[in-house]
Design an enzyme around this catalytic site. Structure first.
Site, PDB file in Angstrom:
ATOM      1  N   TYR A   1     -18.964  33.251 -10.892  1.00 24.94           N
ATOM      2  CA  TYR A   1     -17.842  32.305 -10.965  1.00 24.94           C
ATOM      3  C   TYR A   1     -17.428  32.098 -12.427  1.00 24.94           C
ATOM      4  O   TYR A   1     -16.241  32.063 -12.750  1.00 24.94           O
ATOM      5  CB  TYR A   1     -18.223  30.964 -10.319  1.00 24.94           C
TER       6      TYR A   1
ATOM      7  N   SER B   1     -12.148  18.848 -17.744  1.00 24.90           N
ATOM      8  CA  SER B   1     -11.250  19.315 -16.692  1.00 24.90           C
ATOM      9  C   SER B   1     -11.182  18.303 -15.551  1.00 24.90           C
ATOM     10  O   SER B   1     -12.166  17.640 -15.230  1.00 24.90           O
ATOM     11  CB  SER B   1     -11.770  20.655 -16.144  1.00 24.90           C
TER      12      SER B   1
ATOM     13  N   GLN C   1      -7.978  17.195 -19.257  1.00 22.77           N
ATOM     14  CA  GLN C   1      -7.072  18.242 -18.757  1.00 22.77           C
ATOM     15  C   GLN C   1      -6.640  17.928 -17.332  1.00 22.77           C
ATOM     16  O   GLN C   1      -7.462  17.666 -16.464  1.00 22.77           O
ATOM     17  CB  GLN C   1      -7.759  19.616 -18.812  1.00 22.77           C
TER      18      GLN C   1
ATOM     19  N   TYR D   1      -4.876  18.600 -13.737  1.00 24.64           N
ATOM     20  CA  TYR D   1      -4.376  19.382 -12.611  1.00 24.64           C
ATOM     21  C   TYR D   1      -3.949  18.350 -11.585  1.00 24.64           C
ATOM     22  O   TYR D   1      -4.677  17.356 -11.382  1.00 24.64           O
ATOM     23  CB  TYR D   1      -5.491  20.174 -11.938  1.00 24.64           C
TER      24      TYR D   1
ATOM     25  N   THR E   1      -2.325  21.960 -17.861  1.00 24.11           N
ATOM     26  CA  THR E   1      -2.453  23.413 -17.659  1.00 24.11           C
ATOM     27  C   THR E   1      -1.342  23.896 -16.739  1.00 24.11           C
ATOM     28  O   THR E   1      -1.210  23.407 -15.608  1.00 24.11           O
ATOM     29  CB  THR E   1      -3.845  23.735 -17.080  1.00 24.11           C
TER      30      THR E   1
ATOM     31  N   SER F   1      -2.683  30.967 -23.745  1.00 21.83           N
ATOM     32  CA  SER F   1      -3.861  31.176 -22.884  1.00 21.83           C
ATOM     33  C   SER F   1      -3.460  31.927 -21.641  1.00 21.83           C
ATOM     34  O   SER F   1      -2.390  31.685 -21.075  1.00 21.83           O
ATOM     35  CB  SER F   1      -4.442  29.808 -22.486  1.00 21.83           C
TER      36      SER F   1
ATOM     37  N   ARG G   1      -8.323  34.809 -15.667  1.00 19.23           N
ATOM     38  CA  ARG G   1      -8.723  34.365 -14.328  1.00 19.23           C
ATOM     39  C   ARG G   1      -7.530  34.088 -13.425  1.00 19.23           C
ATOM     40  O   ARG G   1      -7.686  33.835 -12.247  1.00 19.23           O
ATOM     41  CB  ARG G   1      -9.561  33.083 -14.443  1.00 19.23           C
TER      42      ARG G   1
ATOM     43  N   GLY H   1     -11.018  35.185 -24.614  1.00 18.03           N
ATOM     44  CA  GLY H   1     -11.647  36.335 -25.259  1.00 18.03           C
ATOM     45  C   GLY H   1     -12.264  36.068 -26.615  1.00 18.03           C
ATOM     46  O   GLY H   1     -12.737  37.010 -27.262  1.00 18.03           O
TER      47      GLY H   1
ATOM     48  N   ARG I   1     -15.033  35.534 -28.898  1.00 14.27           N
ATOM     49  CA  ARG I   1     -16.479  35.725 -28.741  1.00 14.27           C
ATOM     50  C   ARG I   1     -17.243  35.707 -30.065  1.00 14.27           C
ATOM     51  O   ARG I   1     -18.470  35.677 -30.080  1.00 14.27           O
ATOM     52  CB  ARG I   1     -16.774  37.075 -28.039  1.00 14.27           C
TER      53      ARG I   1
ATOM     54  N   ARG J   1     -15.923  30.559 -21.568  1.00 12.97           N
ATOM     55  CA  ARG J   1     -17.206  31.151 -21.168  1.00 12.97           C
ATOM     56  C   ARG J   1     -18.298  31.043 -22.223  1.00 12.97           C
ATOM     57  O   ARG J   1     -19.458  30.768 -21.868  1.00 12.97           O
ATOM     58  CB  ARG J   1     -16.993  32.613 -20.762  1.00 12.97           C
TER      59      ARG J   1
HETATM   60  C1  LIG Z   1     -15.707  28.812 -15.123  1.00 10.22           C
HETATM   61  C2  LIG Z   1     -14.372  28.459 -15.712  1.00 10.22           C
HETATM   62  C3  LIG Z   1     -13.685  27.374 -15.218  1.00 10.22           C
HETATM   63  C4  LIG Z   1     -12.444  27.029 -15.780  1.00 10.22           C
HETATM   64  N1  LIG Z   1     -11.797  25.916 -15.324  1.00 10.22           N
HETATM   65  C5  LIG Z   1     -10.653  25.529 -15.923  1.00 10.22           C
HETATM   66  C6  LIG Z   1     -10.039  24.301 -15.563  1.00 10.22           C
HETATM   67  O1  LIG Z   1     -10.543  23.548 -14.727  1.00 10.22           O
HETATM   68  N2  LIG Z   1      -8.868  23.981 -16.189  1.00 10.22           N
HETATM   69  C7  LIG Z   1      -8.294  24.773 -17.144  1.00 10.22           C
HETATM   70  O2  LIG Z   1      -7.240  24.431 -17.690  1.00 10.22           O
HETATM   71  N3  LIG Z   1      -8.875  25.930 -17.515  1.00 10.22           N
HETATM   72  C8  LIG Z   1     -10.042  26.309 -16.938  1.00 10.22           C
HETATM   73  N4  LIG Z   1     -10.656  27.462 -17.342  1.00 10.22           N
HETATM   74  C9  LIG Z   1     -10.054  28.248 -18.428  1.00 10.22           C
HETATM   75  C10 LIG Z   1     -10.586  27.806 -19.779  1.00 10.22           C
HETATM   76  O3  LIG Z   1     -10.153  26.518 -20.126  1.00 10.22           O
HETATM   77  C11 LIG Z   1     -10.131  28.758 -20.889  1.00 10.22           C
HETATM   78  O4  LIG Z   1      -8.731  28.879 -20.859  1.00 10.22           O
HETATM   79  C12 LIG Z   1     -10.738  30.148 -20.755  1.00 10.22           C
HETATM   80  O5  LIG Z   1     -12.062  30.092 -20.279  1.00 10.22           O
HETATM   81  C13 LIG Z   1     -10.727  30.834 -22.104  1.00 10.22           C
HETATM   82  O6  LIG Z   1     -11.190  32.121 -22.019  1.00 10.22           O
HETATM   83  P1  LIG Z   1     -12.705  32.556 -22.366  1.00 10.22           P
HETATM   84  O7  LIG Z   1     -13.539  32.127 -21.189  1.00 10.22           O
HETATM   85  O8  LIG Z   1     -12.598  34.024 -22.503  1.00 10.22           O
HETATM   86  O9  LIG Z   1     -13.118  31.838 -23.640  1.00 10.22           O
HETATM   87  C14 LIG Z   1     -11.893  27.816 -16.809  1.00 10.22           C
HETATM   88  C15 LIG Z   1     -12.603  28.915 -17.294  1.00 10.22           C
HETATM   89  C16 LIG Z   1     -13.834  29.238 -16.763  1.00 10.22           C
HETATM   90  C17 LIG Z   1     -14.567  30.417 -17.316  1.00 10.22           C
END
Ligand SMILES: Cc1cc2nc3c(=O)[nH]c(=O)nc-3n(C[C@H](O)[C@H](O)[C@H](O)COP(=O)(O)O)c2cc1C
Length: 398
Positions: free
Chosen positions: A28, A110, A130, A132, A157, A293, A298, A328, A330, A350
């Site tokens: 996930y 979130s 954040q 939603y 978002t 972003s 995802r 991305g 890292r 992540r």
């Molecule tokens: C497990 C997971 C859950 C996430 N849930 C949300 C969320 O609830 N709201 C949101 O705006 N972004 C969410 N994101 C996106 C992150 O805020 C962020 O944009 C993204 O993880 C950045 O990329 P990276 O994982 O490569 O650093 C989520 C990302 C992950 C990995």
């Protein structure tokens, strides 16, 4: 050796997270939409950019401090909003916020973190919330609660008008409409048993936060009815609940953003723009910052890597709003490349989730320390005195 001390870079944290988590939870976090091309491109785009050092200079203590929307930060690496954060480790959102504060940066809670904004009300900031929401009633209530709980900034978002097609979740049976029924319990049970440390922590501490405490954002506004199965709160149930809210989608329109602007007095951040045009729209609607972003790859598969559109957004805005970027990031050198292109700061998702899963709050703190160390070294090797001195002349071809 404490687990956090075994984290020397983000890849280490990822390996440790994989060992600590049931597979469906690791997937996930780790997975992206469809063929995960956008997700992979995010990291590749950073690698394609080369730095342009200035030798024969001596930088004693490169500075990492700056401000983001007027808030001083010791490190321009913010912890982005992430759903279901309680599932990764019992330290969850609270531990994450504390680690961020100790590192001198901002954490973003979130709507679907699994922790209500009230749970962080007595934590010193800086903290952003954040949003939603499926409709304005829900949005209104969530904004009131976030504001009453002391959140200063609001991140809206805009890239989730529908949930991305995350096929790892589909394969693991945890996408979208999962309920804690007998079949899913049987399917995931062995994974939970294979990770007794995680399972025990969830039973001890996590479950009470994951349960259906009155007023959690996940159930706010009646967007998600009580589980038809009447199942008790628990990891699987929380996964279902939060995903369902997102499944219901958060289709913010321009009118909605203008309406939100009229109600939120603090800094407003629009997260999920991928073009100069959308960034200008957000600025016209009153955003104080945008986050370039693609949700870490995802959501829309086929969306561009964020570093391939960052310059377009920065150039279109010409300083009208601050620009942040995520997806991305890292390495500390990635942060330097983003800032040199014109971002004020980056967000990570992540990387800190891996740290959290591996070692709880200490793991998040360690990840921020790793970024700080890497950035400091990169600036020294570049011959650059501080993050606020970065511009495109530090990039090859800049
Ligand atoms: C497990 C997971 C859950 C996430 N849930 C949300 C969320 O609830 N709201 C949101 O705006 N972004 C969410 N994101 C996106 C992150 O805020 C962020 O944009 C993204 O993880 C950045 O990329 P990276 O994982 O490569 O650093 C989520 C990302 C992950 C990995």
């Amino acid at each position: 050796m404490p687990t956090a001390a075994r984290i020397h870079n983000v890849a280490d944290a990822r390996r440790l997270a994989r060992r600590a988590l049931p597979r469906a939870i690791f997937d996930y976090i780790d997975g992206g939409a469809e063929d995960e091309v956008t997700m992979a491109e995010n990291e590749r785009a950073f690698r394609e950019i080369a730095l342009r050092p200035r030798m024969m200079t001596k930088i004693d203590h490169p500075r990492l401090d700056t401000t983001v929307l007027g808030t001083p930060v010791a490190l321009p690496v913010l912890l982005g909003p992430c759903g279901l954060i309680q599932l990764m480790h019992g330290d969850g959102a609270l531990g994450t916020a504390r680690a961020a504060r100790r590192a001198g940066t901002v954490s973003v809670l979130s709507t679907v973190a699994g922790t209500p904004p009230e749970a962080l009300a007595s934590e010193p900031g800086p903290r952003w919330f954040q949003l939603y929401a499926a409709d304005r009633d829900v949005a209104d209530r969530l904004m009131s609660r976030a504001s009453a709980s002391g959140f200063e900034g609001l991140v809206v978002t805009v890239d989730t008008p529908a949930l991305g097609n995350r096929e790892r979740d589909v394969r693991n049976g945890v996408a979208g409409s999962l309920k804690l029924d007998l079949r899913s319990a049987i399917r995931l049970g062995p994974q939970f048993l294979a990770r007794p440390g995680w399972s025990l922590r969830m039973l001890r501490g996590g479950m009470k936060l994951l349960g259906r405490a009155p007023g959690t954002p996940v159930t706010d506004g009646g967007t998600e009815p009580d589980s038809p199965e009447g199942a008790p709160g628990g990891p699987v149930n929380a996964l279902a609940s939060a995903e369902q809210v997102v499944m219901l989608a958060s289709p913010f329109t321009r009118d909605d953003i203008a309406w939100i602007r009229g109600r939120w007095p603090g800094p407003l951040v629009v997260k999920g723009v991928l073009s100069g045009n959308d960034a200008l729209v957000a600025a016209d609607l009153g955003a104080d910052a945008v986050v370039v972003s693609n949700h870490g790859g995802r959501q829309l598969e086929g969306a561009p890597a964020t570093m391939r559109v960052l310059a377009e957004v920065v150039d279109a805005l010409r300083g009208r709003t601050e620009v942040l970027v995520d997806s991305g990031v890292r390495r500390g050198s990635d942060v330097i490349k983003a800032l040199a292109t014109g971002a004020r700061a980056v967000m990570i998702g992540r990387p800190f989730l891996y740290g959290l899963a591996a070692a709880g709050e200490a793991g998040v703190e360690r990840i921020l320390e790793v970024f700080s160390d890497e950035m400091t070294r990169t600036l020294s090797l570049l011959g650059c005195p501080g993050v606020t001195d970065l511009d495109r002349s530090w990039l090859r071809g800049g």
